[in-house]
Design an enzyme around this catalytic site. Structure first.
Site, PDB file in Angstrom:
ATOM      1  N   HIS A 223       0.910  -1.224   0.055  1.00 30.83           N
ATOM      2  CA  HIS A 223      -0.204   0.103   0.015  1.00 30.83           C
ATOM      3  C   HIS A 223       0.867   1.171   0.079  1.00 30.83           C
ATOM      4  O   HIS A 223       0.481   2.314   0.507  1.00 30.83           O
ATOM      5  CB  HIS A 223      -1.058  -0.037   1.256  1.00 30.83           C
ATOM      6  CG  HIS A 223      -1.740  -1.241   1.598  1.00 30.83           C
ATOM      7  ND1 HIS A 223      -1.188  -2.035   2.418  1.00 30.83           N
ATOM      8  CD2 HIS A 223      -2.989  -1.560   0.846  1.00 30.83           C
ATOM      9  CE1 HIS A 223      -2.286  -3.230   2.177  1.00 30.83           C
ATOM     10  NE2 HIS A 223      -3.004  -2.887   1.510  1.00 30.83           N
ATOM     11  N   ASP A 573      -6.118   7.935  29.495  1.00 28.72           N
ATOM     12  CA  ASP A 573      -6.606   7.558  28.074  1.00 28.72           C
ATOM     13  C   ASP A 573      -8.163   7.894  28.020  1.00 28.72           C
ATOM     14  O   ASP A 573      -8.960   7.348  28.921  1.00 28.72           O
ATOM     15  CB  ASP A 573      -6.381   6.103  28.023  1.00 28.72           C
ATOM     16  CG  ASP A 573      -6.813   5.608  26.674  1.00 28.72           C
ATOM     17  OD1 ASP A 573      -6.124   6.017  25.603  1.00 28.72           O
ATOM     18  OD2 ASP A 573      -8.047   4.967  26.670  1.00 28.72           O
TER      19      ASP A 573
END
Length: 590
Positions: A223, A573
């Site tokens: 890719h 987080d």
């Protein structure tokens, strides 16, 4: 790179290419809505394991070109360089294949593919069909230190893995054996690619990234991902020497995935990334073979050359080596015998038998029969719908109210969309919970919640929640064994949550300590399964979330967004915080 194409609409291009496979192999059928190529039911045996692969388009003939007798049962296509959705894949596994033995779902090891194909595995199992999962990774272009928990990328050597696993499935082998041999073949396969240029995707703007004329990218991914390094003023012999060293050097701890022993036999695969002339590819095969014999005393027992897995019109090639280790399955089922088994898959360059053409000359479209899904069937797992509604509503509303703080945290350590994504999912689930669809059958209710999450939450967190919740439904139904009503208590929830965590670990490398939502999820699930105390479990999730303030990120955008001085020791987080708020709200309502 060349930006000139015969097709300007990539969607039309992908559909046309898939449709062509039913023209070149009449034993195949095409579900255009889901972009699934599959074998016609009369060409398969229900007593065989079904093998399903797929991935983004642009890698032809992979993966749809390997559907056919002796190879894949079905393949699912995404748009160019993008994974198909879990819905596409699960429809392939449930509606397009007919098997009593189960399904092996086996994509290449890329994050999007792992998550979406993994989610489909859990949806398939939740629907009542046996399924296993394995992500192929054969690349040595990215070493262990750089690859980390993500692991090796899937390249052309993966086609050998698919061929061998599919051939074994055709013998009537068990799902466990097909799954094991896929992993075994992968462990004995290494691949490295090199390219002179990046590729251009039809319909996209031309990239400003180029490989200079006097350089080659060693280890470039399929890719346009960068490789291990670039070589300047190279020659083909020097390039091949470098590539073989990365493939076979026992002394390189970062890349020594394949350990050779005297007398080992090998299969060599030279793969065209899409735009190397047949003349040059043949010269490359000769040079690789010469150096293998001269420098490594390897004379492959099979040499395969051609276009097996491409990167659109990539101006490069890859070298794959498969060590022919003993499968332990006995005569007729060695790696080489399975590799040699005839197939009608057009991508393997094998001719279609005359009998196949004659048999299917007048066949019309296949009418798909919708399978009876396990998640539509009633269960004996019973809950008080009023209590379930109350507790879920409390948790969801607390999560929705926390959106501004989650967004603030994610603006510092991420891209700022975590709070909005969680709120959108929570609002969709709340609509289900507070509607008229909730009843005392917890399995049916949980499946409706899964549907709301899948429809509204996108991105990595959406895939993670969908995988987890599908596995949770499977974990609940696995405990429906009494034949009479079973009150669902904290013990049953704990066991289902524990199995869902185990399932999730197959598709994401995230563990406690990696600064992700797993830091809240796993402590909650572990504590509930051990104590049957939801309040203690919610507290464990809060403590896990608080601990993330002091953790360095090893996964997600936090790895490279912002400065640690801004958030280390201060900001938890965001995903863990959002989940912890939901769990705390749920516990406080009980």
């Amino acid at each position: 790179m060349s930006s000139k194409h015969f097709f300007s609409d990539p969607t039309h291009l992908v559909l046309s290419a898939l449709r062509s496979l039913t023209l070149t192999n009449p034993s195949l059928a095409f579900d255009e809505e889901q972009k699934v190529i599959f074998r016609r039911p009369e060409t398969t045996n229900r007593s065989n394991v079904a093998v399903i692969s797929g991935g983004g388009s642009g890698h032809e003939p992979a993966f749809a070109g390997y559907v056919g007798k002796g190879f894949l049962t079905a393949s699912v296509a995404g748009t160019i360089f993008a994974s198909p959705s879990a819905e596409q894949i699960s429809r392939a596994a449930i509606d397009c294949v007919d098997t009593d033995k189960g399904v092996l779902i086996i994509p290449m090891n890329y994050t999007g593919d792992v998550l979406h194909f993994g989610m489909a595995v859990e949806k398939t199992k939740a629907a009542g069909r046996k399924a296993e999962f394995f992500a192929i990774g054969d690349d040595v272009g990215v070493g262990r230190s750089k690859g980390g928990k993500v692991g090796r990328r899937g390249l052309a050597g993966g086609i050998l893995v698919l061929k061998i696993a599919s051939a074994l499935a055709e013998t009537g082998a068990s799902l466990e054996d097909v799954h094991r041999i896929a992993q075994f073949t992968n462990a004995n396969t290494v691949t490295l690619g090199s390219s002179l240029e990046h590729v251009h995707v039809p319909g996209r703007d031309v990239s400003s990234e180029f490989v200079p004329d006097d350089e080659v990218e060693v280890g470039m991914g399929i890719h346009n991902e960068p490789g291990s390094h670039r070589m300047k003023s190279f020659s083909l012999p020097s390039l091949v020497k470098t590539m073989l060293l990365q493939l076979l050097d026992h002394n390189d701890p970062d890349r020594a995935w394949l350990i050779r022993e005297p007398g080992d036999k090998f299969v060599l695969l030279i793969n065209n990334l899409g735009s190397v002339s047949t003349l040059e590819l043949s010269g490359i095969t000769a040079e690789v073979s010469l150096q293998l014999a001269r420098d490594y005393d390897i004379r492959p027992v099979r040499t395969l050359q051609g276009t097996y897995l491409t990167s659109l019109n990539g101006l490069g090639f890859s070298i794959s080596l498969l060590r022919l280790a003993d499968t332990g399955l006995g005569p007729g089922k060695s790696l080489l015998e399975l590799l040699d088994t005839p197939t009608e898959a057009v991508g393997w360059a094998a001719p279609i038998h005359k009998s196949t053409w004659e048999k299917h000359a007048s066949d019309g479209p296949v009418e798909l029969k919708k399978a009876d899904l396990a998640h539509d069937l009633p269960s004996n797992l019973k809950v008080d719908p009023a209590i379930l509604k109350k507790s879920l509503s409390a948790g969801l509303r607390r999560l929705i109210d926390a959106e501004p703080k989650i967004t603030k945290y994610d603006t510092i350590v991420g891209d700022g969309d975590c709070g909005v994504g969680l709120k959108r999912g929570a609002e969709a689930v709340l609509k289900v919970v507070e509607g008229n669809d909730i009843n005392d059958d917890v399995a049916i209710t949980a499946h409706k919640i899964v549907g709301a999450v899948e429809a509204t939450m996108d991105g990595t967190s959406g895939a993670i929640y969908a995988i987890f919740l599908n596995a949770l439904v499977h974990g609940l139904r696995a405990q429906d064994t009494a034949g009479s009503p079973i009150p669902v208590d904290a013990k049953i929830w704990g066991q289902a949550l524990k199995s869902a965590v185990t399932a999730l670990a197959k598709y994401t490398p995230a563990q406690v300590g990696d600064r992700t939502l797993v830091d809240a999820l796993v402590p909650f699930c572990d504590t509930l399964s051990k104590t049957a105390d939801v309040h203690a479990a919610a507290k464990a999730a809060q403590e896990g979330t608080e601990a993330t303030k002091h953790l360095k990120a090893s996964l997600g955008r936090t790895v490279y967004v912002g400065s640690e001085e801004e958030w280390l020791g201060k900001v938890p987080d965001p995903g863990a915080y959002g989940l912890s708020e939901f769990l705390s709200g749920l516990a406080d309502s009980l």
